[in-house]
Each structure stands twice: as C-alpha cells, then as structure tokens.
Design an enzyme around this catalytic site. Structure first.
Site, PDB file in Angstrom:
ATOM      1  CB  THR A 109      -0.895  -0.263   1.385  1.00 15.95           C
ATOM      2  OG1 THR A 109      -1.761  -1.099   1.165  1.00 15.95           O
ATOM      3  CG2 THR A 109      -1.710   1.341   1.370  1.00 15.95           C
TER       4      THR A 109
ATOM      5  CD  GLN B  51      -4.672 -22.412  18.352  1.00 13.75           C
ATOM      6  OE1 GLN B  51      -5.946 -21.887  18.575  1.00 13.75           O
ATOM      7  NE2 GLN B  51      -4.845 -23.541  17.750  1.00 13.75           N
ATOM      8  CB  CYS B  52      -1.865 -17.159  23.472  1.00 16.52           C
ATOM      9  SG  CYS B  52      -2.956 -18.354  24.291  1.00 16.52           S
TER      10      CYS B  52
ATOM     11  CG  ASP C 177      -2.277  -7.541   3.979  1.00 15.51           C
ATOM     12  OD1 ASP C 177      -2.550  -6.964   4.825  1.00 15.51           O
ATOM     13  OD2 ASP C 177      -2.547  -7.830   2.896  1.00 15.51           O
TER      14      ASP C 177
ATOM     15  CG  ASP D  29      -1.183  -7.500  -1.993  1.00 17.82           C
ATOM     16  OD1 ASP D  29      -2.101  -6.569  -1.921  1.00 17.82           O
ATOM     17  OD2 ASP D  29      -0.970  -8.382  -1.131  1.00 17.82           O
ATOM     18  CB  SER D  30       3.068  -8.182   1.409  1.00 19.35           C
ATOM     19  OG  SER D  30       1.569  -8.160   2.232  1.00 19.35           O
TER      20      SER D  30
HETATM   21  N1  ASP Z   1      -2.631  -5.984   0.772  1.00 19.41           N
HETATM   22  C1  ASP Z   1      -1.215  -4.864   1.244  1.00 19.41           C
HETATM   23  C2  ASP Z   1      -0.014  -5.897   1.237  1.00 19.41           C
HETATM   24  O1  ASP Z   1       0.330  -6.302   2.094  1.00 19.41           O
HETATM   25  C3  ASP Z   1      -1.692  -4.328   2.512  1.00 19.41           C
HETATM   26  C4  ASP Z   1      -0.757  -3.275   2.847  1.00 19.41           C
HETATM   27  O2  ASP Z   1       0.319  -2.733   2.155  1.00 19.41           O
HETATM   28  O3  ASP Z   1      -0.409  -2.880   4.080  1.00 19.41           O
HETATM   29  O4  ASP Z   1       0.713  -5.703   0.354  1.00 19.41           O
END
Ligand code: ASP
Length: 344
Positions: A15, A279-280, A92, A59-60
């Site tokens: 983003t 999982q915590c 992400d 995008d990640s």
């Molecule tokens: N979907 C985006 C990503 O992880 C969200 C971000 O950039 O924070 O690439």
C-alpha cells in the site's frame, strides 16, 4: 565532520507505494520514484537517500521465498555502499518476510528496517509519511559513528520492534502490529527514544553471511476442538514435508488422544520436525506444564517457547536447510539465534 549516513530504500510493493485508480477504485502500484516526490520532507533528513524498486512491485500476499531471496540479495550487493536499509513491503505478510530476512542475515552490523502503511502515500490521512520518515531516521541513527540498530526491525505507528517478534494484529487501525513477548526497541514521540537495553549488540567484526537457501516444504497446522484424524493425517502425509509449526492451545497443550499422538509420532520418526507454538498472542509454550503436553515433549516435539508463528515458520525454513541431526536441530531451534525466542 562525520559523513552523512547513506540510506537505501528497497521498495517491493504494498500500500505504501500505491495509488488509487479513481475509475475502478482499486489500488495499484505506481512508479516508486514518485514516493520521494510525494514526500519532499525527506530532503530535510540528515542523510542521503537512494532507492531501488522491484521491477514488478507486488502485494505482500504474493511474497514467496524467491522474493525473500531477491530482498536479501539487494541488501547484500549494496551492503558495503550504504549505512542502513529501509525495506518497504505490504503490511499483510511483513512479519513473515522480515522474520525470515532476520534469519537469512548472519553477523548483521547495519540496520534493516521494514515498514509500510495502512493507507496509500497519496491519501490525505496517510500513515505512510510518518512510517517512512521515522524508519529512515532510525536507519540513520548513529552513536560514536556506529549504527544504534544493527538488526532487522519493523517500524509501524510510532514503534520500532524486533521484526521477528511481531505479528500483524489489525487490518483497520494504524497500530497494526504487536510484539507481546518483547518490548519495542524504540518509540517515537516528541523525541525518538531508543530502548538500548533491548537492542541487540552488533555482531563483532565478523563478515556478513547471507543464507539464501530456504526450505519451503513446511506447513502450519492450527489445532481447533473437533479437528479430525483425517485432516491431521492428510497434512502430515504431504509429500516431502520437512517441518510443521503446530499451533497449540495456551501454554502448548494439544489433545492427548491416541490417534493424534500416534500420527505425530509417525511423522517425527520419518524425520519431520514438529514445533509447538501457542495460538495465543503472548506468553510461552511450556511443554510438560500440563498433562496434555507432557507426551509431546517425550515423542520429540520441539518447544517453540514464546516464538511467534511467523518467526517459527521462518526459522524452520532457515534451519531445515542445514540437515542437522534431530538432537542438534532441537538444540538450535530452542535457542535464540536472532533474538526471536526468550531463553529462560
Ligand atoms: N495488501 C497490502 C499488502 O500487504 C496491504 C498493505 O500494504 O499494508 O501488500
């Protein structure tokens, strides 16, 4: 006069470097050189900044081990030329990416700071500017002409964390990451305050080693009440599977029913490494604390202690390549290699 630190920004996508297509309303990556244009304030920092970008920013969610390698190589070839690195990725999977990069770099002596943002850089209320500017400040920060940070960090919303201690916890708020088992390395308010006690000391004068071979025949198996033997069996029987992050309950508890323990036993006998991670969000696995985890230890399940799932999978990818004996594997896995695990 001391020379100005030289910082390299590595843009991989996410983003932070995106712009809205007002016709479709979708976010799309733009030419990274525009980021510098969008933040003229960057000129005011007491450092020189250069940037490099993935040819096709992603995008990640599309990250894989080849991209990890690409990030590591970009830093490696520029390591001697720059004093610090700021890596921009989507938030992400940033905890996964940065945790893995922390294992890939041995004897790191310079800062590698990951950051990103929840809102695109061009947005009126963006968090991208603050995250980027402060990350660069952190990457430049020196004392006695030595970098204050010489490890892989993750900076987001006024806090610098040790990257391999983080998890993304919020898809909406600017405070998107947590590090419940390790305090922040720095906090940004009116001043940028470093918590020196918690910052790793730089590796001595040893040469940087970059470990690029990662094993991705690994899986995360999250338990839930009602999980069936069919499910567990099919996961543990994945062809060529080498490692499992077993997400258990509370302090590392799992069903102590025969079917479950037998499936784990068979997998471990085949040489598959099974790591117990809670999982915590916070706290630690203590195998043997409850009856439901005594057997796990006995059959050779490795304790992930207070490691995050993100870091656990990264550590498996990194350590599995070394073909260690079961005993050595457990020894190194349960030990802190990059500050990712608390040793009692
Ligand atoms: N979907 C985006 C990503 O992880 C969200 C971000 O950039 O924070 O690439």
């Amino acid at each position: 006069m001391a020379k100005k630190p030289n910082i390299l920004i590595v843009y991989t996508g996410g983003t932070i470097g995106m712009i809205k297509d007002y016709k479709t309303n979708a976010l799309k990556a733009f030419d990274f050189s525009q980021i510098i244009n969008k933040i003229p304030e960057l000129e005011q920092l007491n450092c020189t900044i250069q940037s490099i970008s993935f040819d096709n920013p992603i995008d990640s969610s599309n990250m894989n081990t080849l991209h990890y390698k690409q990030i590591a190589e970009t830093i490696e070839v520029n390591y001697k030329l720059f004093d610090g690195f700021v890596v921009l990725t989507g938030s992400d999977t940033m905890s996964y990416i940065s945790s893995t990069i922390s294992f890939m770099f041995e004897n790191l002596q310079k800062p590698v700071i990951f950051t990103g943002s929840q809102l695109p850089i061009g947005d009126l209320r963006t968090d991208a500017k603050e995250n980027l500017i402060t990350s660069i400040e952190i990457a430049c920060a020196q004392e006695n002409q030595k970098p204050i940070i010489s490890e892989v960090g993750l900076y987001f919303e006024y806090k610098l964390y040790r990257a391999n201690r983080t998890s993304k916890i919020n898809a909406e708020q600017f405070e998107a990451f947590s590090s419940l088992n390790y305090p922040p390395l720095a906090e940004s308010g009116v001043h940028l305050n470093f918590n020196h006690y918690y910052i790793s000391k730089a590796a001595t004068s040893k040469e940087l080693v970059v470990r690029k071979d990662l094993v991705n025949d690994v899986v995360i198996l999250k338990l839930f009440p009602g999980i069936t033997s069919k499910t567990v069996q099919s996961i543990l029987n994945i062809e060529n599977l080498r490692g499992v992050v077993l997400e258990t309950y509370g302090a590392g508890n799992a069903p102590n029913e025969d079917w479950f323990l037998n499936l784990l036993k068979i997998a471990i006998k085949k040489g598959i490494k099974v790591v117990n991670v809670t999982q915590c969000e916070g706290g630690s696995v203590v195998q043997g604390h409850y009856e439901t985890s005594v057997v796990l230890k006995k059959i050779g399940v490795i304790s992930g202690k207070d490691i995050t799932t993100e870091s656990a999978i990264a550590k498996l990818m990194y350590l599995l390549h070394k073909n260690l004996s079961q005993k050595d594997f457990i020894f190194y896995y349960e030990k802190s290699l990059r500050g990712e695990i608390s040793e009692a």
